[in-house]
Motif scaffolding. Sequence first.
Motif, PDB file in Angstrom:
ATOM      1  N   GLN A 169       1.000   1.767 -17.151  1.00 22.19           N
ATOM      2  CA  GLN A 169       1.954   0.731 -16.843  1.00 22.19           C
ATOM      3  C   GLN A 169       1.775   0.196 -15.641  1.00 22.19           C
ATOM      4  O   GLN A 169       1.751  -0.835 -15.435  1.00 22.19           O
ATOM      5  CB  GLN A 169       3.204   1.324 -17.269  1.00 22.19           C
ATOM      6  CG  GLN A 169       3.618   1.521 -18.691  1.00 22.19           C
ATOM      7  CD  GLN A 169       5.056   1.655 -18.876  1.00 22.19           C
ATOM      8  OE1 GLN A 169       5.361   2.860 -18.565  1.00 22.19           O
ATOM      9  NE2 GLN A 169       6.007   0.958 -19.427  1.00 22.19           N
ATOM     10  N   THR A 170       1.713   1.318 -14.482  1.00 26.26           N
ATOM     11  CA  THR A 170       1.664   0.839 -13.250  1.00 26.26           C
ATOM     12  C   THR A 170       0.363  -0.062 -12.933  1.00 26.26           C
ATOM     13  O   THR A 170       0.454  -1.155 -12.317  1.00 26.26           O
ATOM     14  CB  THR A 170       1.926   1.951 -12.317  1.00 26.26           C
ATOM     15  OG1 THR A 170       3.026   2.622 -12.592  1.00 26.26           O
ATOM     16  CG2 THR A 170       1.629   1.381 -10.787  1.00 26.26           C
ATOM     17  N   PHE A 178       3.567   5.846  -5.793  1.00 25.32           N
ATOM     18  CA  PHE A 178       3.295   5.786  -7.411  1.00 25.32           C
ATOM     19  C   PHE A 178       1.911   6.895  -7.586  1.00 25.32           C
ATOM     20  O   PHE A 178       1.838   7.638  -8.559  1.00 25.32           O
ATOM     21  CB  PHE A 178       2.769   4.398  -7.954  1.00 25.32           C
ATOM     22  CG  PHE A 178       3.786   3.677  -8.547  1.00 25.32           C
ATOM     23  CD1 PHE A 178       4.465   3.989  -9.803  1.00 25.32           C
ATOM     24  CD2 PHE A 178       4.382   2.620  -7.772  1.00 25.32           C
ATOM     25  CE1 PHE A 178       5.613   3.508 -10.441  1.00 25.32           C
ATOM     26  CE2 PHE A 178       5.365   1.862  -8.540  1.00 25.32           C
ATOM     27  CZ  PHE A 178       6.028   2.402  -9.691  1.00 25.32           C
ATOM     28  N   ALA A 179       1.034   6.848  -6.477  1.00 28.83           N
ATOM     29  CA  ALA A 179      -0.222   7.810  -7.018  1.00 28.83           C
ATOM     30  C   ALA A 179       0.249   9.081  -6.822  1.00 28.83           C
ATOM     31  O   ALA A 179      -0.185   9.917  -7.409  1.00 28.83           O
ATOM     32  CB  ALA A 179      -1.504   7.329  -5.844  1.00 28.83           C
ATOM     33  N   MET A 180       1.196   9.536  -5.675  1.00 27.10           N
ATOM     34  CA  MET A 180       1.594  10.828  -5.484  1.00 27.10           C
ATOM     35  C   MET A 180       2.275  11.380  -6.602  1.00 27.10           C
ATOM     36  O   MET A 180       2.216  12.548  -7.077  1.00 27.10           O
ATOM     37  CB  MET A 180       2.301  10.938  -4.282  1.00 27.10           C
ATOM     38  CG  MET A 180       1.447  10.629  -2.951  1.00 27.10           C
ATOM     39  SD  MET A 180       2.304  10.990  -1.374  1.00 27.10           S
ATOM     40  CE  MET A 180       3.527   9.604  -1.346  1.00 27.10           C
ATOM     41  N   GLY A 204       0.470  13.018 -21.352  1.00 24.55           N
ATOM     42  CA  GLY A 204       0.804  11.825 -22.127  1.00 24.55           C
ATOM     43  C   GLY A 204       2.191  11.055 -21.328  1.00 24.55           C
ATOM     44  O   GLY A 204       1.860   9.914 -21.115  1.00 24.55           O
ATOM     45  N   LEU A 205       3.021  11.777 -20.998  1.00 24.41           N
ATOM     46  CA  LEU A 205       4.143  10.866 -20.229  1.00 24.41           C
ATOM     47  C   LEU A 205       3.911  10.503 -19.037  1.00 24.41           C
ATOM     48  O   LEU A 205       4.331   9.333 -18.508  1.00 24.41           O
ATOM     49  CB  LEU A 205       5.337  11.965 -20.172  1.00 24.41           C
ATOM     50  CG  LEU A 205       6.010  12.429 -21.528  1.00 24.41           C
ATOM     51  CD1 LEU A 205       7.074  13.396 -21.174  1.00 24.41           C
ATOM     52  CD2 LEU A 205       6.690  11.187 -22.171  1.00 24.41           C
ATOM     53  N   VAL A 206       2.998  11.186 -18.332  1.00 29.27           N
ATOM     54  CA  VAL A 206       2.715  10.705 -17.077  1.00 29.27           C
ATOM     55  C   VAL A 206       1.660   9.603 -17.051  1.00 29.27           C
ATOM     56  O   VAL A 206       1.612   8.684 -16.389  1.00 29.27           O
ATOM     57  CB  VAL A 206       2.005  11.767 -16.282  1.00 29.27           C
ATOM     58  CG1 VAL A 206       1.536  11.449 -14.897  1.00 29.27           C
ATOM     59  CG2 VAL A 206       3.168  12.798 -15.783  1.00 29.27           C
ATOM     60  N   LEU A 261       0.844  -1.228  -0.082  1.00 26.12           N
ATOM     61  CA  LEU A 261      -0.018  -0.079   0.085  1.00 26.12           C
ATOM     62  C   LEU A 261       0.957   1.273   0.125  1.00 26.12           C
ATOM     63  O   LEU A 261       0.367   2.136  -0.595  1.00 26.12           O
ATOM     64  CB  LEU A 261      -0.828   0.161   1.312  1.00 26.12           C
ATOM     65  CG  LEU A 261      -1.852  -0.985   1.326  1.00 26.12           C
ATOM     66  CD1 LEU A 261      -2.805  -0.918   2.544  1.00 26.12           C
ATOM     67  CD2 LEU A 261      -2.849  -0.799  -0.184  1.00 26.12           C
ATOM     68  N   LEU A 262       1.922   1.192   0.527  1.00 25.66           N
ATOM     69  CA  LEU A 262       2.914   2.671   0.598  1.00 25.66           C
ATOM     70  C   LEU A 262       3.680   2.643  -0.717  1.00 25.66           C
ATOM     71  O   LEU A 262       3.616   3.724  -1.237  1.00 25.66           O
ATOM     72  CB  LEU A 262       4.024   2.234   1.770  1.00 25.66           C
ATOM     73  CG  LEU A 262       3.672   2.274   3.167  1.00 25.66           C
ATOM     74  CD1 LEU A 262       4.970   2.046   3.931  1.00 25.66           C
ATOM     75  CD2 LEU A 262       3.061   3.618   3.514  1.00 25.66           C
ATOM     76  N   LEU A 263       3.858   1.670  -1.312  1.00 24.01           N
ATOM     77  CA  LEU A 263       4.246   1.586  -2.691  1.00 24.01           C
ATOM     78  C   LEU A 263       3.124   2.256  -3.665  1.00 24.01           C
ATOM     79  O   LEU A 263       3.486   3.114  -4.327  1.00 24.01           O
ATOM     80  CB  LEU A 263       4.844   0.460  -3.194  1.00 24.01           C
ATOM     81  CG  LEU A 263       5.616   0.377  -4.763  1.00 24.01           C
ATOM     82  CD1 LEU A 263       6.645   1.193  -4.950  1.00 24.01           C
ATOM     83  CD2 LEU A 263       5.556  -0.922  -5.329  1.00 24.01           C
ATOM     84  N   ILE A 264       1.885   1.694  -3.600  1.00 27.46           N
ATOM     85  CA  ILE A 264       0.875   2.079  -4.338  1.00 27.46           C
ATOM     86  C   ILE A 264       0.521   3.693  -4.205  1.00 27.46           C
ATOM     87  O   ILE A 264       0.376   4.409  -5.044  1.00 27.46           O
ATOM     88  CB  ILE A 264      -0.511   1.462  -4.148  1.00 27.46           C
ATOM     89  CG1 ILE A 264      -0.195  -0.140  -4.807  1.00 27.46           C
ATOM     90  CG2 ILE A 264      -1.525   1.949  -4.735  1.00 27.46           C
ATOM     91  CD1 ILE A 264      -1.297  -0.983  -4.318  1.00 27.46           C
ATOM     92  N   ALA A 265       0.718   3.982  -2.853  1.00 28.92           N
ATOM     93  CA  ALA A 265       0.467   5.511  -2.380  1.00 28.92           C
ATOM     94  C   ALA A 265       1.857   6.233  -3.291  1.00 28.92           C
ATOM     95  O   ALA A 265       1.387   7.596  -3.590  1.00 28.92           O
ATOM     96  CB  ALA A 265       0.582   5.580  -1.054  1.00 28.92           C
TER      97      ALA A 265
END
Length: 387
Positions: free
Chosen positions: A331-332, A298-300, A323-325, A292-296
């Motif tokens: 992908q994530t 990536f989300a940030m 587009g780049l983001v 969950l920390l990793l997902i958070a």
Amino acid sequence: MASKHPSIAKEDRRVYRGASVDIPFLILILLLLGIGLAVLYSASYAQSEYDTHYRISTRYLQKQAVCAAVGLVGMYLFCRLPAQLWYHLAWPLYGAGIVLLLSVLVIGEEVNGARRWINLAGIQFQPSEIAKFTMILLFARLTRGFGQDAKKFRYGVLGFGTALLGILVPLALEKHLSAIMLMGMVAVVMMFVAGTHPKWLLAGAGAAVVFVILYITFMGYAGDRVTAWLHPEADPGDTGYQILQSLYAIGSGGLFGLGFGKSKQKYLYLPFQYNDYIFAILCEELGLFGALLLIALFAMTILRGYWIALHAIDRFSTVFAAGLVTLIAVQTILNLAVVTNLLPSTGIALPFFSYGGTALAVNLGEMGIVLSISRGRDQIKKQEVIL
């Protein structure tokens, strides 16, 4: 096409030289890179020892670190360049991307049953990673050129669609379904941002579903992946093996994991444990809390990237950054969905974590461009004249 007075170009160069990049976004990218390298080492050292007859435990980490260094240099250089430079390079780079994709069919090397790599002077790279970037760049240029006409079918559908097919057709010849899916999703988001009418996007999504069904029907290996996704337990020793091992790794991690470096599945039980399925090893070692920390994180990173896009100095920069983001975001999401068996296996890597030098270096370079665009975040948006 938007016209630009020479004095404005000089002003742009002063802005990019004097303004600072977005520090929160830079910190987030460096955190993802640092954590990704650490997790890659943990996930790959058993495979590395096996592949080197127990002589080297850092074989994959060393290669990834070199590519990370190249990517960081690229990120630094690209963050110093004005985004308008990329605007002028859009068509030449798009053409070069198509040539590289077609060259795979002639001189490409086959790895794990797929011909998607080119080897030049001992350096192996995947042209599709470069093609993704060139497509995003061209879409951003077309968005600025089309202006309000993007709402019309001629521009918003045929214009973007023709540019997209130039990349998708060579990928289809390579049987690179995962890249086709990924680039199609990114294209839809960019077309929506550009102003294409939603009804055309919905029609395109329907056509894409039909294409995927037909592709799976006629491509046996893809059909096997769907069968393994729906019923992995039906063939636990072959087609369902990887999915089941991934789920075992995730489930055995519990809330807080077995501890960093203490995964059991990475000892050659889970195939591609340091590549597409690296997230499963992270879940096993760090548990639900770490996942969950990793997902958070990536989300940030993704949300901050979109914030930069929204505050860019002009339309081209906004769409380019978005587009780049979006490429990182899609992908994530797809990788996490595959590893947790929410989607069939697609072969899409986890950005900044999965082993793959071309992808890592290109991703870091792309984030350098987003950082470059962030230099204009405090400037007044330009009023562009469409000719």
